[in-house]
Design a protein around this motif. Structure first.
Motif, PDB file in Angstrom:
ATOM      1  N   GLY A 215     -73.877  66.120  28.043  1.00 60.49           N
ATOM      2  CA  GLY A 215     -74.501  67.389  28.397  1.00 60.49           C
ATOM      3  C   GLY A 215     -73.540  68.493  28.771  1.00 60.49           C
ATOM      4  O   GLY A 215     -73.933  69.654  28.858  1.00 60.49           O
ATOM      5  N   LEU A 216     -72.277  68.135  29.007  1.00 58.42           N
ATOM      6  CA  LEU A 216     -71.290  69.140  29.421  1.00 58.42           C
ATOM      7  C   LEU A 216     -70.239  69.399  28.354  1.00 58.42           C
ATOM      8  O   LEU A 216     -69.444  70.327  28.464  1.00 58.42           O
ATOM      9  CB  LEU A 216     -70.605  68.717  30.714  1.00 58.42           C
ATOM     10  N   GLY A 217     -70.200  68.559  27.336  1.00 62.29           N
ATOM     11  CA  GLY A 217     -69.239  68.762  26.255  1.00 62.29           C
ATOM     12  C   GLY A 217     -67.819  68.446  26.681  1.00 62.29           C
ATOM     13  O   GLY A 217     -67.576  67.753  27.672  1.00 62.29           O
ATOM     14  N   LEU A 218     -66.864  68.953  25.919  1.00 67.11           N
ATOM     15  CA  LEU A 218     -65.452  68.776  26.246  1.00 67.11           C
ATOM     16  C   LEU A 218     -64.996  69.914  27.153  1.00 67.11           C
ATOM     17  O   LEU A 218     -65.204  71.087  26.846  1.00 67.11           O
ATOM     18  CB  LEU A 218     -64.597  68.804  24.978  1.00 67.11           C
TER      19      LEU A 218
ATOM     20  N   LEU B 169     -61.628  71.439  29.278  1.00 65.99           N
ATOM     21  CA  LEU B 169     -60.172  71.390  29.329  1.00 65.99           C
ATOM     22  C   LEU B 169     -59.695  71.263  30.770  1.00 65.99           C
ATOM     23  O   LEU B 169     -60.049  72.070  31.633  1.00 65.99           O
ATOM     24  CB  LEU B 169     -59.599  72.659  28.690  1.00 65.99           C
TER      25      LEU B 169
ATOM     26  N   GLN C 125     -64.825  64.477  28.815  1.00 68.61           N
ATOM     27  CA  GLN C 125     -66.071  64.657  28.077  1.00 68.61           C
ATOM     28  C   GLN C 125     -67.186  63.936  28.813  1.00 68.61           C
ATOM     29  O   GLN C 125     -67.112  62.727  29.048  1.00 68.61           O
ATOM     30  CB  GLN C 125     -65.937  64.112  26.657  1.00 68.61           C
TER      31      GLN C 125
ATOM     32  N   GLY D 194     -68.259  73.643  21.207  1.00 69.89           N
ATOM     33  CA  GLY D 194     -69.697  73.631  21.391  1.00 69.89           C
ATOM     34  C   GLY D 194     -70.114  72.332  22.076  1.00 69.89           C
ATOM     35  O   GLY D 194     -69.320  71.399  22.193  1.00 69.89           O
ATOM     36  N   THR D 195     -71.358  72.260  22.525  1.00 69.02           N
ATOM     37  CA  THR D 195     -71.830  71.054  23.229  1.00 69.02           C
ATOM     38  C   THR D 195     -72.231  69.935  22.276  1.00 69.02           C
ATOM     39  O   THR D 195     -72.471  68.827  22.706  1.00 69.02           O
ATOM     40  CB  THR D 195     -73.011  71.361  24.162  1.00 69.02           C
TER      41      THR D 195
ATOM     42  N   TYR E 116     -58.553  66.685  28.061  1.00 71.16           N
ATOM     43  CA  TYR E 116     -59.950  67.047  28.248  1.00 71.16           C
ATOM     44  C   TYR E 116     -60.677  65.876  28.920  1.00 71.16           C
ATOM     45  O   TYR E 116     -60.275  64.728  28.809  1.00 71.16           O
ATOM     46  CB  TYR E 116     -60.657  67.256  26.905  1.00 71.16           C
TER      47      TYR E 116
ATOM     48  N   LEU F 151     -59.829  62.565  26.981  1.00 68.62           N
ATOM     49  CA  LEU F 151     -59.292  62.731  25.632  1.00 68.62           C
ATOM     50  C   LEU F 151     -58.031  63.567  25.665  1.00 68.62           C
ATOM     51  O   LEU F 151     -57.995  64.641  26.260  1.00 68.62           O
ATOM     52  CB  LEU F 151     -60.327  63.419  24.735  1.00 68.62           C
TER      53      LEU F 151
ATOM     54  N   MET G 180     -65.003  60.133  30.105  1.00 69.59           N
ATOM     55  CA  MET G 180     -64.173  59.868  28.921  1.00 69.59           C
ATOM     56  C   MET G 180     -63.065  60.918  28.916  1.00 69.59           C
ATOM     57  O   MET G 180     -63.347  62.120  28.944  1.00 69.59           O
ATOM     58  CB  MET G 180     -65.024  59.985  27.652  1.00 69.59           C
TER      59      MET G 180
END
Lengths: 112, 110
Positions: free
Chosen positions: B40-43, B45, B37, A103-104, B35, B90, B88
């Motif tokens: 606003g876009l999240g993680l 892959l 990060q 999720g975000t 990943y 990860l 970032m």
């Protein structure tokens, strides 16, 4: 299209308040995890839920997995400043092997 | 305790440089992930690997490559860094259901 919708995106509350964060999808999950991430660090696993209807407690945190395994919630009782961080849900969609979908996130700030 | 380490916490590189990010795990896990990060876009892959010398593209592999010559080590390579790769990064390994993350590398490309 975001597979996992988290709400709310941002939450600012005072110490001692309760809160609930939601993670929803139209897909069925074989498992779901909740993570907490602090600024400049990697996400840290809080819990894994696997069985529909499952409830797990971790001190003041209560995690619930929906009966149909399509949604989950995280409830924090009596929030403390140390709970501040980004909360992420992540899930393995049934049939997608080892990949996780994230999720975000919900950014929580707890003030004194 | 699961331990995932990343070679650098902070990195500043110039546009066009070749960049190596390394991830090492101590748990003999087969599956490893990279990943990025962004707010606003999240993680998202980039690549993952399920065994030595095996790799699969994730959702955003363009501009990246990976290497897994030993089971414990998974490297992410930016062949020619660009400013839009500032992010970032990860690394993670997979347990039974969940993933365990390294501390992250904050990469800035100027």
């Amino acid at each position: 299209t975001q597979l996992l919708e988290q709400s709310p995106q941002f939450l600012s509350i005072q110490e001692g308040e309760n809160l609930t964060v939601y993670c929803n999808s139209s897909s069925v999950f074989s498992s779901l995890q909740w993570y907490r991430q602090e600024p400049g660090e990697g996400p840290v696993l809080l819990v894994t839920v696997v069985t529909g209807g499952e409830v797990k407690k971790l001190k003041r945190l209560t995690f619930q997995f929906g009966d149909a395994r399509k949604d989950s919630s995280l409830h924090i009782t009596a929030a403390q400043p140390g709970d501040t961080g980004l909360y992420l849900c992540a899930a393995t969609v049934t049939g997608t092997a080892s990949k996780l979908t994230f999720g975000t996130g919900t950014r929580l700030q707890v003030t004194l | 305790d699961v331990k995932v380490t990343q070679s650098s916490r902070y990195l500043v590189k110039r546009t066009g440089e070749k960049v190596f990010l390394e991830c090492v795990q101590d748990m003999d896990h087969e599956n490893m992930f990279w990943y990025r990060q962004d707010p606003g876009l999240g993680l998202r892959l980039i690549y993952f690997s399920y065994d030595v010398k095996m790799k699969e593209k994730g959702d955003i592999p363009e501009g990246y490559s990976v290497s897994r010559e030993k089971k414990e080590r998974f490297s992410l390579i930016l062949e020619s860094a660009s400013t839009n790769q500032t992010s970032m990064y990860l690394c993670a390994i997979r347990g039974l259901y969940e993933q365990y993350f390294g501390p992250g590398t904050r990469l800035t490309v100027t």
